[in-house]
Design an enzyme around this catalytic site. Structure first.
Site, mmCIF file in Angstrom:
data_model
loop_
_atom_site.group_PDB
_atom_site.id
_atom_site.type_symbol
_atom_site.label_atom_id
_atom_site.label_comp_id
_atom_site.label_asym_id
_atom_site.label_seq_id
_atom_site.Cartn_x
_atom_site.Cartn_y
_atom_site.Cartn_z
ATOM 1 N N HIS A 173 -7.259 -7.340 3.680
ATOM 2 C CA HIS A 173 -7.235 -7.487 5.138
ATOM 3 C C HIS A 173 -8.624 -7.228 5.748
ATOM 4 O O HIS A 173 -8.933 -7.727 6.823
ATOM 5 C CB HIS A 173 -6.290 -6.460 5.772
ATOM 6 C CG HIS A 173 -4.848 -6.857 5.809
ATOM 7 N ND1 HIS A 173 -4.098 -7.030 4.674
ATOM 8 C CD2 HIS A 173 -4.010 -7.084 6.861
ATOM 9 C CE1 HIS A 173 -2.865 -7.349 5.021
ATOM 10 N NE2 HIS A 173 -2.782 -7.396 6.328
ATOM 11 N N GLU A 215 -3.726 -6.436 12.023
ATOM 12 C CA GLU A 215 -2.626 -7.371 12.267
ATOM 13 C C GLU A 215 -2.236 -7.440 13.739
ATOM 14 O O GLU A 215 -1.781 -8.472 14.224
ATOM 15 C CB GLU A 215 -1.404 -6.996 11.410
ATOM 16 C CG GLU A 215 -1.672 -7.239 9.942
ATOM 17 C CD GLU A 215 -0.418 -7.192 9.090
ATOM 18 O OE1 GLU A 215 0.651 -6.843 9.609
ATOM 19 O OE2 GLU A 215 -0.537 -7.512 7.894
ATOM 20 N N CYS A 237 -4.815 -9.047 -3.980
ATOM 21 C CA CYS A 237 -4.326 -7.840 -3.317
ATOM 22 C C CYS A 237 -4.850 -6.669 -4.131
ATOM 23 O O CYS A 237 -4.633 -6.603 -5.346
ATOM 24 C CB CYS A 237 -2.799 -7.847 -3.312
ATOM 25 S SG CYS A 237 -2.044 -6.331 -2.713
ATOM 26 N N GLY A 254 0.805 -1.233 0.000
ATOM 27 C CA GLY A 254 0.000 0.000 0.000
ATOM 28 C C GLY A 254 0.827 1.268 0.000
ATOM 29 O O GLY A 254 0.348 2.331 -0.385
HETATM 30 N N1 DGL Z 1 -3.666 -6.831 1.187
HETATM 31 C C1 DGL Z 1 -3.275 -5.547 0.633
HETATM 32 C C2 DGL Z 1 -4.351 -5.019 -0.317
HETATM 33 O O1 DGL Z 1 -5.363 -5.661 -0.563
HETATM 34 C C3 DGL Z 1 -3.044 -4.518 1.712
HETATM 35 C C4 DGL Z 1 -1.805 -4.687 2.530
HETATM 36 C C5 DGL Z 1 -0.603 -3.941 1.984
HETATM 37 O O2 DGL Z 1 -0.592 -2.696 1.982
HETATM 38 O O3 DGL Z 1 0.317 -4.614 1.574
HETATM 39 O O4 DGL Z 1 -4.179 -3.946 -0.844
#
Ligand code: DGL
Length: 287
Positions: A208, A174, A94, A64
């Site tokens: 997440h 987390e 993602c 991100g």
């Molecule tokens: N799982 C990532 C998404 O869906 C978010 C976590 C990250 O920033 O790496 O964008």
């Protein structure tokens, strides 16, 4: 979403044998870390007969905060890794990678593999439901790309879309702050934003976020539909596999989970995202 066309499949009588062999192959899934395990979990609920090969790029998370160029580079290498495990489909689980690298992956791997992202299936779902005002929350990368806004408005000009980067939610989840005072305060601070007033649906544009779906739903007094991309994408995956006769009905199932940097911490939170026991193996694909 890009899907393989029949042109990619052998057209002669051997196609039957080709499909028979291919359908046993695993579904490749990748994410910046363990968040994509919410998608892996949803797939297991809907397609329990499928094998998974998962890669979480824990050495480079969070995506991100990364540049588009870096995410393209990581995504390409990971897709090659999954192809090395004979994935019959690669699912980009993602949002940050889907927003930054999916078009690039299509140009690079178009002729070799079925590719699915987490954004297009959600956009299609939103359009079908005819929402008039939609909220989107995600990482800085996903929101600054404007991908959701552009794709929704291109398909439905009358729809209004409000997007907000909510970067504190990933570390909050987390660290296990869920349904408590800290998470209530963070969620309230973000979602009380005036621009969200009157939304009919809120997209959880980060893999997440399904972990806090119920808490967000409660914040809106259950009056806003909370769109969980993990569920939407799993249904699309099932449709794609059915369409191409690639559902694994052989009874042979083997799941493999790889991460690029191992710590016991990742092992612990992986259980929360996958909602079950999981063995993570370190795969160093960066050297
Ligand atoms: N799982 C990532 C998404 O869906 C978010 C976590 C990250 O920033 O790496 O964008």
């Amino acid at each position: 979403m890009h899907i393989i066309t029949n042109d990619h499949l052998p057209t002669c009588r051997w196609s039957f044998f080709y499909i028979f062999i291919v359908k046993e192959k695993p579904i490749g899934i990748f994410d910046s870390g363990v968040g994509g395990l919410t998608v892996a979990h949803a797939i297991k609920q809907i397609l329990p007969g499928e094998s998974l090969v998962y890669f979480g790029d824990t050495a480079h998370l969070p995506y991100g905060d990364k540049s588009e160029e870096s995410i393209k580079f990581y995504s390409r290498k990971i897709t090659e890794f999954l192809l090395g495990y004979d994935a019959k489909v690669v699912l980009v689980a993602c949002n940050s990678a889907s927003a930054s690298a999916f078009d690039y992956l299509k140009t690079e791997f178009n002729d070799r593999i079925i590719l699915i992202d987490v954004i297009d299936p959600v956009v299609n779902y939103l359009i079908a439901r005819r929402f008039r005002k939609i909220g989107v929350i995600g990482t800085k990368r996903t929101i600054s790309s404007g991908t959701y806004d552009l794709k929704i408005i291109k398909k439905s000009q009358g729809t209004s879309v409000v997007s907000l980067a909510t970067p504190l939610l990933v570390p909050m989840i987390e660290e296990g702050f869920i349904f408590d005072d800290i998470s209530n305060a963070i969620i309230r601070t973000y979602l009380s934003n005036e621009s969200f007033s009157g939304i009919e649906a809120l997209v959880l544009a980060c893999t997440h976020y399904p972990i806090i779906k119920n808490q967000i739903s409660k914040f809106f007094n259950f009056n806003v539909e909370i769109i969980d991309s993990a569920r939407v994408v799993s249904h699309v995956l099932r449709d794609v596999l059915e369409k191409h006769q690639l559902i694994n009905d052989t009874g042979n199932v083997k799941d493999q989970f790889f991460i690029s940097d191992y710590t016991p911490y990742f092992e612990k939170i992986a259980k929360m995202f996958f909602e079950g026991d999981i063995n993570l193996t370190k795969a160093d694909i960066w050297n």
